[in-house]
Design a protein around this motif. Structure first.
Motif, PDB file in Angstrom:
ATOM      1  N   ILE A  24     -23.525  46.345  -0.042  1.00 38.56           N
ATOM      2  CA  ILE A  24     -23.912  47.352  -0.305  1.00 38.56           C
ATOM      3  C   ILE A  24     -23.455  48.556   0.775  1.00 38.56           C
ATOM      4  CG2 ILE A  24     -25.937  49.016  -1.028  1.00 38.56           C
ATOM      5  CD1 ILE A  24     -27.333  46.380  -2.024  1.00 38.56           C
ATOM      6  N   GLY A  25     -22.734  49.529   0.533  1.00 37.06           N
ATOM      7  CA  GLY A  25     -22.511  50.418   1.540  1.00 37.06           C
ATOM      8  C   GLY A  25     -23.170  51.630   1.238  1.00 37.06           C
ATOM      9  N   PRO A  26     -23.033  52.829   2.218  1.00 35.18           N
ATOM     10  CA  PRO A  26     -23.584  54.103   2.194  1.00 35.18           C
ATOM     11  C   PRO A  26     -23.264  54.889   0.853  1.00 35.18           C
ATOM     12  CG  PRO A  26     -22.675  53.793   4.292  1.00 35.18           C
ATOM     13  CD  PRO A  26     -22.432  52.472   3.444  1.00 35.18           C
ATOM     14  N   ASP A  27     -22.129  54.482   0.192  1.00 31.76           N
ATOM     15  CA  ASP A  27     -21.629  55.234  -1.121  1.00 31.76           C
ATOM     16  C   ASP A  27     -22.062  54.610  -2.260  1.00 31.76           C
ATOM     17  OD1 ASP A  27     -20.407  57.109   0.591  1.00 31.76           O
ATOM     18  OD2 ASP A  27     -18.232  56.005   0.452  1.00 31.76           O
ATOM     19  N   ASP A  28     -22.742  53.394  -2.215  1.00 31.07           N
ATOM     20  CA  ASP A  28     -23.065  52.903  -3.198  1.00 31.07           C
ATOM     21  C   ASP A  28     -24.422  53.291  -3.798  1.00 31.07           C
ATOM     22  OD1 ASP A  28     -21.004  51.007  -3.473  1.00 31.07           O
ATOM     23  OD2 ASP A  28     -21.832  50.150  -1.868  1.00 31.07           O
ATOM     24  N   ARG A  44     -33.323  54.221   8.930  1.00 30.88           N
ATOM     25  CA  ARG A  44     -32.196  53.784   9.553  1.00 30.88           C
ATOM     26  C   ARG A  44     -30.944  53.786   8.444  1.00 30.88           C
ATOM     27  NH1 ARG A  44     -35.052  49.952  13.779  1.00 30.88           N
ATOM     28  NH2 ARG A  44     -36.050  51.607  14.831  1.00 30.88           N
ATOM     29  N   ARG A  45     -29.934  54.040   9.049  1.00 32.16           N
ATOM     30  CA  ARG A  45     -28.655  54.077   8.079  1.00 32.16           C
ATOM     31  C   ARG A  45     -27.541  53.015   8.241  1.00 32.16           C
ATOM     32  NH1 ARG A  45     -29.229  58.235   4.804  1.00 32.16           N
ATOM     33  NH2 ARG A  45     -27.098  58.060   3.946  1.00 32.16           N
ATOM     34  N   PRO A  46     -27.710  51.678   7.857  1.00 34.30           N
ATOM     35  CA  PRO A  46     -26.733  50.546   8.234  1.00 34.30           C
ATOM     36  C   PRO A  46     -25.251  51.002   7.642  1.00 34.30           C
ATOM     37  CG  PRO A  46     -28.801  49.679   7.232  1.00 34.30           C
ATOM     38  CD  PRO A  46     -28.756  51.359   7.026  1.00 34.30           C
ATOM     39  N   ALA A  47     -24.404  50.495   8.039  1.00 30.78           N
ATOM     40  CA  ALA A  47     -22.998  50.460   7.483  1.00 30.78           C
ATOM     41  C   ALA A  47     -22.691  49.762   6.443  1.00 30.78           C
ATOM     42  CB  ALA A  47     -21.996  50.424   8.713  1.00 30.78           C
ATOM     43  N   LEU A  48     -23.550  48.624   6.558  1.00 25.83           N
ATOM     44  CA  LEU A  48     -23.327  47.564   5.212  1.00 25.83           C
ATOM     45  C   LEU A  48     -24.717  46.767   5.194  1.00 25.83           C
ATOM     46  CD1 LEU A  48     -21.636  45.885   3.468  1.00 25.83           C
ATOM     47  CD2 LEU A  48     -21.205  44.125   5.524  1.00 25.83           C
ATOM     48  N   ILE A  49     -25.277  46.709   3.984  1.00 29.02           N
ATOM     49  CA  ILE A  49     -26.130  45.695   3.804  1.00 29.02           C
ATOM     50  C   ILE A  49     -25.501  44.713   2.822  1.00 29.02           C
ATOM     51  CG2 ILE A  49     -28.485  45.667   2.702  1.00 29.02           C
ATOM     52  CD1 ILE A  49     -28.685  48.792   3.162  1.00 29.02           C
ATOM     53  N   ALA A  50     -25.745  43.289   3.492  1.00 28.10           N
ATOM     54  CA  ALA A  50     -25.093  42.311   2.878  1.00 28.10           C
ATOM     55  C   ALA A  50     -26.340  41.498   2.194  1.00 28.10           C
ATOM     56  CB  ALA A  50     -24.238  41.635   3.836  1.00 28.10           C
ATOM     57  N   ARG A  51     -26.311  41.434   0.970  1.00 31.80           N
ATOM     58  CA  ARG A  51     -27.382  40.690   0.394  1.00 31.80           C
ATOM     59  C   ARG A  51     -26.834  39.358   0.327  1.00 31.80           C
ATOM     60  NH1 ARG A  51     -30.147  44.935  -3.616  1.00 31.80           N
ATOM     61  NH2 ARG A  51     -31.938  45.688  -2.196  1.00 31.80           N
ATOM     62  N   CYS A  52     -27.201  38.128   0.645  1.00 30.89           N
ATOM     63  CA  CYS A  52     -26.631  37.031   0.612  1.00 30.89           C
ATOM     64  C   CYS A  52     -27.316  35.987  -0.074  1.00 30.89           C
ATOM     65  CB  CYS A  52     -26.610  36.214   2.054  1.00 30.89           C
ATOM     66  SG  CYS A  52     -25.512  37.389   3.324  1.00 30.89           S
ATOM     67  N   ALA A  53     -26.716  35.303  -1.125  1.00 27.75           N
ATOM     68  CA  ALA A  53     -27.329  34.537  -2.156  1.00 27.75           C
ATOM     69  C   ALA A  53     -27.423  33.126  -1.655  1.00 27.75           C
ATOM     70  CB  ALA A  53     -26.607  34.694  -3.328  1.00 27.75           C
TER      71      ALA A  53
END
Ligand SMILES: Cc1cc2nc3c(=O)[nH]c(=O)nc-3n(C[C@H](O)[C@H](O)[C@H](O)COP(=O)(O)OP(=O)(O)OC[C@H]3O[C@@H](n4cnc5c(N)ncnc54)[C@H](O)[C@@H]3O)c2cc1C
Length: 466
Positions: A24-28, A44-53
């Motif tokens: 998930i990135g800021p444009d999503d 905070r504004r991360p560059a990328l949120i990686a939800r790992c399964a």
């Protein structure tokens, strides 16, 4: 193109469509919700949120962040007061998809995904009338609470959360997957029991379970004007009470809702929140020396309930999205001068949700020595937390001033350091003070497992220089 967008695009290209999880990135569309943590003061504004399964997906994102040299935060339950589960312009590994729980009633163990919250664990173990020590609020993450130590309702009887951690499956900074236990990587196993998220990402925890079905729990409240008398009596009582009885001292404001009697709504009070592992009659006997020594309370709301119900009892009072500013210290003794300071600040709680808790850490928590795990304050008797809390961002100044002022007034009476899980961003000296004599060993283990300090969004242990 901004740096933030490019990180998400690069991740999609490099990790590919096969990636097990969500990027998930800021444009999503999901970004605004996904970037939020429990403490609304943290924006905070991360560059990328990686939800790992899967653990494998975690390893891929760890390697991606390391190779691109961007800040990496790891999020379990997202409850950390200082907001250590997120980072500006970096990558967040969000473990919320790693939520499997397997309870083995015969072996008396539970294997728990690294992104679980305690409510989920308590519900699963409770079905078998079993439990492992955790905290006092069910929405807290298993990951952060455990790795920092874990103080809660079962501490006096069964020790800290880490005292019941048998092994952890981890992804290291190198991307390697290992098990940390008494037999495998024992140095790492020592370090993660109190050393926080400094050593890698825990994808699953294996906990020892204990027989805990119905507990006898709830609060006893006295008038705030009686604080000094109640706290002095509590201080003398709890350290001699049987281990089955846990009771943390608290200042609070009675919430304006059932089950609290209307005449107490919004009244500032002091009190003890109890958890007795055993039957009602023995609980009453165990509490009697304190109750008999004090004036009639305003309310004695102690009753049998499932352990999970007590764990969830404060959830409504503290939903996600409030402003939190807290300070903490370990405490060996509470002299009369300190009692007076508590009474003063207790009466000045700035908002309805603001609170102070003194969590006992004697009993089973004292069965281990300070050097047995990274958690070094085994000789302390309480963990004190001064928490300014409110929904309204306009009150951030007010809650912070109260919490800081309270802490500063009592710090001279403290044991010196604080519980890492209840600290804000307070600088390296405070991290060292939290670990005392264990710090240097932690720094050496950090140098072995994370020499580049990839995992630094935490109460950071800097790798020892060879
Ligand atoms: C309302 C409330 C009640 C609380 N009650 C208690 C209590 O009763 N007892 C107590 O001991 N503490 C309590 N705490 C403090 C709590 O232990 C810390 O806030 C803890 O950091 C929360 O863990 P988390 O996983 O939810 O947080 P996060 O913000 O997700 O993470 C906190 C830190 O832990 C690291 N981390 C989390 N999961 C992992 C993982 N799986 N692998 C590697 N690193 C990880 C993160 O990188 C970060 O540095 C409470 C906090 C709140 C807000």
């Amino acid at each position: 193109m901004s740096t933030t967008t490019s990180e998400a695009d690069a991740a999609r290209q490099q990790l590919g469509s096969e990636f097990a999880g969500e990027l998930i990135g800021p444009d999503d569309a999901a970004y605004e919700e996904a970037r939020q943590v429990y403490n609304a003061m943290i924006d905070r504004r991360p560059a990328l949120i990686a939800r790992c399964a899967t653990p494998d997906a975690v390893a891929k994102v760890v390697a991606f962040a390391r190779d691109r040299d961007v800040p990496l935060a790891v999020r379990g339950g997202g409850h950390n007061g200082a907001g250590l589960g997120t980072v500006d312009d970096g990558i967040v590994i969000d473990l919320s998809l790693l939520r499997d729980i397997e309870v083995d009633p015969e072996a008396r163990t539970a294997r728990v995904g690294g992104g679980c919250t305690w409510g989920e664990v308590d519900a699963a173990t409770g079905e078998q009338r079993l439990a492992t020590p955790s905290g006092i609020i069910s929405t807290t993450g298993v990951g952060g609470l455990t790795l920092g130590g874990g103080l809660g309702h079962l501490t006096r009887k069964f020790g800290l959360a880490i005292d019941n951690l048998l092994e952890a499956e981890m992804v290291l900074a190198s991307g390697e997957r290992v098990t940390a236990s008494a037999d495998e990587h024992p140095d790492l196993y020592w370090a993660i029991r109190g050393g926080g998220g400094n050593f890698g990402v825990v994808t699953s925890f294996l906990f020892r379970l204990h027989e805990v079905g119905t507990i006898i729990g709830g609060p006893t409240f006295w008038a705030i004007e009686q604080s000094a008398e109640v706290l002095a009596a509590y201080r003398d009582f709890i350290l001699n009470a049987p281990r089955e009885l846990n009771g943390f001292f608290a200042f609070t404001t009675v919430p304006p809702a059932p089950p609290f009697p209307e005449e107490l709504h919004m009244r500032k009070v002091c009190g003890v929140v109890w958890c007795y592992v055993g039957d009602e009659e023995d609980a009453a006997k165990a509490m009697a020396p304190l109750l008999d020594a004090l004036p009639e309370p305003l309310m004695h709301g102690v009753q049998p309930m499932p352990h999970a119900a007590l764990q969830g009892a404060f959830d409504e009072l503290y939903p996600k999205g409030d402003q939190w500013y807290w300070r903490a210290d370990f405490v060996n003794e509470i002299p009369d001068e300190a009692v007076e300071i508590h009474a003063k600040f207790g009466a000045e709680m700035p908002t309805m949700q603001s609170t102070m808790h003194l969590y006992p850490i004697d009993g089973a928590a004292h069965d281990l020595a300070s050097s047995d795990t990274a958690w070094s304050y085994r000789d302390a008797n309480w963990g004190a937390v001064f928490a300014g809390v409110d929904r309204d961002p306009a009150n951030v100044g007010k809650i912070g001033d109260w919490s800081r002022g309270y802490h500063e007034a009592l710090h001279p009476y403290s044991a010196g350091g604080a519980y890492v899980n209840m600290m804000m961003d307070e600088g390296q000296e405070r991290v060292r003070a939290a670990y005392r004599d264990n710090y240097d060993r932690l720094a050496r283990i950090k140098a072995t497992y994370d020499p580049g300090n990839l995992f630094r969004i935490n109460q950071n242990i800097e790798p020892a220089v060879a």
